[in-house]
Design a protein around this motif. Structure first.
Motif, mmCIF file in Angstrom:
data_model
loop_
_atom_site.group_PDB
_atom_site.id
_atom_site.type_symbol
_atom_site.label_atom_id
_atom_site.label_comp_id
_atom_site.label_asym_id
_atom_site.label_seq_id
_atom_site.Cartn_x
_atom_site.Cartn_y
_atom_site.Cartn_z
ATOM 1 N N ASN A 5 -68.162 -96.243 16.020
ATOM 2 C CA ASN A 5 -67.750 -96.225 17.231
ATOM 3 C C ASN A 5 -67.315 -94.886 17.656
ATOM 4 O OD1 ASN A 5 -68.430 -97.088 19.609
ATOM 5 N ND2 ASN A 5 -66.844 -98.773 19.371
ATOM 6 N N CYS A 6 -66.876 -94.379 18.582
ATOM 7 C CA CYS A 6 -65.565 -93.244 19.182
ATOM 8 C C CYS A 6 -64.571 -93.638 18.585
ATOM 9 C CB CYS A 6 -66.121 -92.594 20.456
ATOM 10 S SG CYS A 6 -65.431 -91.495 20.716
ATOM 11 N N HIS A 7 -63.415 -92.618 18.037
ATOM 12 C CA HIS A 7 -62.789 -92.895 17.057
ATOM 13 C C HIS A 7 -61.777 -92.799 18.793
ATOM 14 C CE1 HIS A 7 -58.817 -93.023 15.101
ATOM 15 N NE2 HIS A 7 -59.812 -92.711 14.071
ATOM 16 N N PRO A 8 -60.280 -94.034 18.184
ATOM 17 C CA PRO A 8 -59.813 -94.723 19.679
ATOM 18 C C PRO A 8 -58.891 -92.719 19.890
ATOM 19 C CG PRO A 8 -59.306 -96.175 17.991
ATOM 20 C CD PRO A 8 -60.323 -95.054 17.588
ATOM 21 N N GLU A 9 -58.137 -92.230 18.979
ATOM 22 C CA GLU A 9 -57.788 -91.525 18.995
ATOM 23 C C GLU A 9 -58.495 -90.426 20.096
ATOM 24 O OE1 GLU A 9 -59.262 -87.953 15.043
ATOM 25 O OE2 GLU A 9 -57.624 -89.657 15.119
ATOM 26 N N VAL A 10 -59.478 -90.604 20.821
ATOM 27 C CA VAL A 10 -60.281 -89.723 21.153
ATOM 28 C C VAL A 10 -60.535 -90.573 22.506
ATOM 29 C CG1 VAL A 10 -62.801 -88.173 21.862
ATOM 30 C CG2 VAL A 10 -61.281 -88.055 19.447
ATOM 31 N N PHE A 11 -61.161 -91.696 22.410
ATOM 32 C CA PHE A 11 -61.401 -92.046 23.940
ATOM 33 C C PHE A 11 -61.100 -93.812 23.301
ATOM 34 C CE2 PHE A 11 -65.794 -91.836 25.743
ATOM 35 C CZ PHE A 11 -65.205 -92.802 26.946
ATOM 36 N N ARG A 12 -60.178 -94.380 24.448
ATOM 37 C CA ARG A 12 -59.316 -96.350 24.314
ATOM 38 C C ARG A 12 -59.769 -96.499 25.582
ATOM 39 N NH1 ARG A 12 -54.173 -95.859 20.653
ATOM 40 N NH2 ARG A 12 -53.450 -98.013 21.078
ATOM 41 N N CYS A 13 -60.179 -97.805 25.485
ATOM 42 C CA CYS A 13 -60.281 -98.771 26.971
ATOM 43 C C CYS A 13 -58.745 -99.831 26.683
ATOM 44 C CB CYS A 13 -61.353 -99.136 26.865
ATOM 45 S SG CYS A 13 -61.394 -99.756 28.554
#
Length: 1131
Positions: A417-425
């Protein structure tokens, strides 16, 4: 081919133009009288609804979502509000009395009468309250209501259709989306929008020959467009779901209990990270603007003829795949040796991002019984839902920074999954329906850092970029392969053919395994784009510097630092053999510099007619850097002395910007503007609007909006010509940043602010200016970029936050993109997600690198869908929620008032904790109860209320306040959280226990302390990291060993004033302290200055203002704030 996907952005195209962020969309939706709200379509929850206490009085509080009865319909009618007359034919929203205001009521709720409250249009049963500054700005039709945000509402369409290609020229609200409102705001309430942006009909965006797309999102090709968001007569529902801050919280670790019993999808869906392809040198420069014309053009060209797509939407049911299609698990990266505080946001990106541990304490929700709705204090409650009584648990702050929660996905999906430093919900578990989201009372949104510097970035060169033929989604790890030749899109569920070229895997050099290609193994990837993605040849890197050389500017001494820094870094400017540079200086006249090859020295050309500016020699003012480097260096050496005797005090900034725009228009590029005073001559001249006497006493702050639309209009012109403007403000006096900042906000630039800059009197600011200027000059850059965010069918995006211009409903125009820029969006759920187990979001950034390559960076995030409130709460990401609410509150402050924004933030905490208490807890207990994942939410909200952007009762310069607001909207989450809630450490007793070892350096890891004076002691030394600034506070009886070994002074009295550097002493203590502070500074792209302070220091007040948990004259202590929340919740 159907173009539904481009123009509707998979369910987000509502057809209205987004003029830079939120646009005002006035359309009143009719509501039939007498019909209740508990029906299928539920009203959307407005997070900024204020439930602020007022002095007791009959019927002062409108009824609302907080009934002791378990809410079936979230909003119940109550006694009418007697304080305000109702508009004829429109009942007032009321809510049960809330009791007497406590003596410690925060300032935002201390008004003698309830805040203005806005109603929904024509609602007979009272809908949720929306604030006066809420997104319902038409005074005629709204009775006032308490301020609150409308979470998750999307703007209704408005106005006559106009062409989308024409950017609205009138002022457009920046990133505020009052679109949730039913009416256009009066000019006074929406300072950014004196003329609402033209709204656009949906079909207006389509190039000829393309079928119209529906407002609701994706349409199956070949079918008639569905009705435009048909509305049941009994619902209040603007054409899209309401906006709201994204939900957040630690996600459960296993598959969500609410998922259907079918096993989690396997097969190609679960791709794992493979080593980056050979071309991984492509961690390249460039962030992604697109060519000057609309991206839709390019998308459409690639799409091909319409083809009917299968009606399937069942992401959870994939055909089982042969063993060759099961993705093998990839290597798991070790944790980056970074401060835990910033790991989630600043860790170098790894191909298989490290998983964040679920806090110990119990199994994730996936292991629990399918129905978590009745969860109470059971022994098997997951840690995220452990009940915490905030009034009893004093030490809630964890010893190290809070990690991002891990979505409750199958392990192989989560690994890629995309790293939370880049994409976060904000919510790592997405509610199945809008009504469930409304009931949770938490905002749904995404926070992005799309052009972040990454340590590993797979780069793919291919003549075929594989995309869905319907919605134009890029192939990604979360698509499913039906067989070797067909894949199903994870956003619109269309089945697509696999191109022949995609059958070959360049990494393994094998054929016939498309599911192992790097595009399907990496959630973040970069493509080198073929010619179809260019509407003109890629532009060169062009840098134009516009310098204030008035007497005031020369006095500050900034010109010497700028010229020396550019001389030192001139060979490190990103670019290639085509790179161009130019210089303009200005005071009451405009000075150009002819740097044409062949001249023996630079030639200065002065234009004194600032009313009708022209370019004296258009061809020789921007020159090739490689060919004319010596002339450029000569100019930089002579500039500081050229103006040292000037007596010119006037500043014609507007005319200088117009000249610069003329110079850059043919190519596009970057303007860097250095300004030291209020512009006072010619176009764009401003007058001081600050009254220092009102700084502390005013309940509402005036002049947060621009004084003129000159700078905004010029920024929109710049954006249209692919020019971004970065503003460096170095001033000791008021400069009206609220007006000047528009030039950067709408052109996708950045603002740098150095208050009280002076080369002699503020050495710490000089050091910060040098460090930040070096980073600015040498960091990578992307030109002519555009960014589009797509999401799974059923979800829609309606409000954008950041610096950009919204060119069409969902396309962000970014003339320049830089690695330090963050963005946020608000989302709503337009269609129920009943038959889905997961949903996906994809951000695609198309840009030209400084080397002239067209590139596309794609990030894809996958999250589970849940159908119980307890699962939604378990997946709340408290930091992301706080970051999104901060963006919304900045908009509210500008379009309505600061007090409205403050009330709305307080109500966000009241709402979510009330919902948790009423709908998740089955055993009601006394106290202020929160799930463990939201235990810091009230603390972060209080921190926001005391933050420079929103605080009252404290003398705060207007420019300082406006700059703090700019940062909250523009900084990536990791950096803005430090500005909201600083980190406090004791550092006089640092040891190597638990230290990190990075490149032969030992970095101590002291524990985080609560922000209260209780944690300070006279015997210690404490470091406070507040993001842009660090304070080292020395206690009066500080350990003499620390004073001699670290500060190099014999005793406390010898600690000098105004020290900003630690001496480099050859002692273990000095090395540890400098290593720790240096390591903290490396975690961010800007340079925080360090101030060493004693009890008598002037800066002690600034240090103490960051003690968020303590009471001040004008603000509550943390405990008092909790009592206030409890009182409101128990009403």
């Amino acid at each position: 081919m159907s173009t539904a996907g481009f123009n509707s952005q998979n369910g987000t195209g509502t057809g209205q133009a987004y003029a830079n962020g939120p646009s005002q969309n006035p359309v009143a939706m009719q509501q039939l009288p007498g019909v209740n709200y508990g029906m299928t379509h539920q009203p959307t929850y407005n997070p900024m609804q204020a439930k602020v206490p007022a002095p007791p009085g009959p019927g002062l509080y409108p009824t609302g979502p907080y009934q002791p009865v378990p809410p079936v319909s979230s909003y119940q009618p109550g006694p009418p509000l007697t304080s305000y007359p109702a508009t004829p034919g429109q009942p007032l929203l009321t809510r049960p009395p809330m009791g007497v205001t406590p003596s410690h009521t925060p300032p935002q709720s201390a008004s003698p009468s309830p805040g203005p409250r806005l109603p929904h249009a024509q609602a007979t049963p009272p809908p949720p309250a929306v604030s006066s500054s809420s997104y319902y700005p038409n005074p005629q039709q709204q009775p006032p209501m308490a301020p609150a945000w409308q979470y998750n509402t999307s703007p209704p369409p408005m106005g006559p259709p106009t062409s989308m290609s024409a950017s609205p020229r009138g002022p457009v609200a920046n990133h505020v989306n009052p679109a949730a409102s039913l009416r256009a705001p009066p000019p006074s309430s929406a300072p950014y929008s004196s003329a609402p942006p033209p709204s656009m009909s949906h079909s207006a965006t389509l190039p000829p020959g393309m079928p119209p797309t529906s407002l609701q999102g994706y349409i199956q090709p070949g079918t008639a467009p569905p009705p435009m968001n048909p509305m049941a007569p009994h619902t209040y529902q603007p054409s899209r779901a309401p906006y709201g801050p994204p939900p957040t919280g630690p996600p459960p670790t296993g598959p969500p209990p609410t998922m259907k019993p079918t096993p989690p999808p396997t097969g190609p869906l679960m791709a794992n990270a493979t080593p980056p392809p050979p071309k991984a040198d492509g961690t390249v420069a460039g962030n992604g603007p697109q060519a000057s014309n609309s991206y839709n053009h390019v998308d459409n060209k690639m799409a091909g003829p319409p083809q009917p797509g299968p009606p399937g939407r069942h992401l959870g049911h994939y055909p089982s795949l042969p063993p060759g299609y099961q993705h093998s698990s990839g290597p798991h990266n070790a944790t980056s040796p970074m401060h835990p505080a910033m790991q989630t946001a600043t860790q170098p990106y790894t191909q298989a991002p490290q998983q964040y541990q679920q806090p110990p304490g119990g199994p994730g929700p996936a292991q629990l019984s399918p129905s978590l709705a009745a969860m109470s204090l059971q022994s098997n409650t997951p840690e995220a839902l452990r009940v915490v009584n905030l009034l009893q648990e004093r030490n809630l702050l964890p010893p190290s920074p809070v990690p991002a929660p891990t979505p409750c996905l199958p392990q192989d999906l989560q690994k890629i999954n995309c790293h939370p430093e880049v994409f976060r919900c904000t919510l790592t578990s997405i509610p199945q329906t809008q009504s469930l989201l409304n009931k949770a009372k938490m905002p749904l949104g995404l926070l992005l850092h799309p052009f972040k510097d990454l340590s590993q970035l797979p780069v793919v060169t291919s003549s075929t970029i594989v995309r869905c033929r319907s919605c134009r989604t890029y192939i990604n790890p979360f698509v499913s392969f039906l067989d070797q030749r067909r894949w199903k899109c994870n956003l619109c569920y269309r089945v697509n053919d696999v191109p022949e070229e995609f059958m070959y895997n360049p990494v393994s050099r094998s054929y016939g395994e498309p599911h192992k290609r790097p595009e399907v193994q990496n959630a973040t990837i970069e493509f080198i784009a073929p010619s179809e993605y260019m509407l003109r040849p890629p532009q060169p890197a062009v840098y134009l510097f516009i310098l204030d050389v008035s007497h005031n500017a020369v006095e500050t001494g900034y010109l010497n630092v700028f010229c020396q820094s550019l001389l030192d870094n001139i060979n490190a400017l990103p670019g290639d053999s085509r790179t161009k540079v130019g210089f303009i200086t200005f005071d009451s006249t405009i000075h150009f510099y002819n740097l044409q090859e062949g001249l023996s020295q630079p030639q200065m050309l002065i234009v004194s007619d600032i009313e009708d500016i022209f370019l004296p020699t258009p061809d020789s003012l921007l020159v090739n850097l490689n060919e004319c480097k010596e002339l450029v260096q000569d100019l930089l050496k002579s500039l500081p002395t050229l103006f040292e005797k000037t007596m010119e005090t006037q500043s014609a900034l507007g005319s200088a910007l117009q000249a610069a725009f003329k110079l850059l228009s043919p190519t596009g590029g970057r303007m860097s503007v250095f300004q030291t005073q209020l512009p006072n001559l010619g176009v764009g001249a401003l007058q001081s609007r600050e009254d220092p006497n009102q700084r502390a006493s005013a309940k509402d702050i005036q002049h947060l909006s621009p004084a003129t639309d000159f700078y905004k209009k010029l920024a929109l012109d710049c954006s249209g010509q692919q020019v971004a403007v970065d503003l460096f403000l170095l001033s000791a006096q008021y400069c009206d940043l609220a007006s000047l900042g528009c030039i950067s906000r709408y052109s996708a630039g950045s603002v740098y602010y150095f208050p009280s800059y002076h080369h002699q009197h503020s050495p710490a600011q000089v050091e910060r200016f040098q460090k930040e200027l070096k980073r600015y000059l040498t960091r990578k850059i992307g030109f002519e970029a555009v960014m589009r965010i797509r999401c799974t069918k059923g979800l829609s995006i309606h409000t954008f936050h950041g610096n950009f211009f919204v060119r069409s409903t969902d396309l962000l125009s970014l003339p320049n993109v830089n690695p330090d820029a963050g963005f946020a969006v608000q989302m709503s759920i337009e269609e129920n997600l009943d038959d889905m187990q997961v949903v996906s979001f994809q951000a695609a950034l198309l840009y030209t690198s400084s080397k002239g390559e067209r590139r596309i960076r794609v990030h894809t995030l996958c999250l589970p869908v849940v159908n119980s409130l307890s699962d939604i709460f378990a997946g709340a990401d408290v930091q992301a929620i706080t970051g999104l609410l901060a963006c919304m509150a900045v908009d509210r402050s500008v379009t309505a008032s600061l007090s409205d924004a403050r009330d709305a933030m307080t109500n966000a905490a009241i709402d979510s904790l009330t919902s948790y208490r009423q709908s998740v807890l089955t055993i009601q207990q006394p106290g202020l109860l929160a799930p463990a994942c939201l235990r810091l939410f009230p603390l972060f909200i209080l921190a926001l209320l005391k933050q420079k952007a929103f605080r009252t009762g404290t003398s705060t310069r207007l420019d300082d306040r406006v700059f703090a607001m700019c940062q909250l909207k523009y900084q990536p989450l990791a950096y803005s959280m430090l500005m909201i809630h600083p980190a406090l450490y004791r550092i006089d007793d640092l040891t190597d226990e638990g230290a990190l070892n990075i490149s032969e350096r030992t970095i101590p890891q002291p524990r985080l302390l609560q922000l209260t004076v209780e944690k300070l002691c006279r015997e210690g030394a404490f470091l406070m990291d507040a993001g842009m600034v660090m304070y080292l506070w020395i206690g009066r009886n500080c350990n003499p060993n620390f004073l001699t070994q670290v500060l190099g002074v014999p005793n406390y009295a010898a600690v000098p004033e105004n020290v900003y550097l630690l001496p480099e002493l050859d002692t273990a203590e000095s090395q540890r302290t400098r290593a720790f502070i240096g390591w903290l500074r490396e975690q961010r792209p800007f340079f925080p200055s360090l101030h060493i302070i004693r009890d008598e220091s002037q800066l002690k007040a600034s240090f103490m203002q960051n003690m968020i948990e303590d009471r001040t004259e004008s603000a509550l202590s943390y405990y008092e704030f909790l009592l206030h929340l409890q009182q409101q919740i128990s009403k």
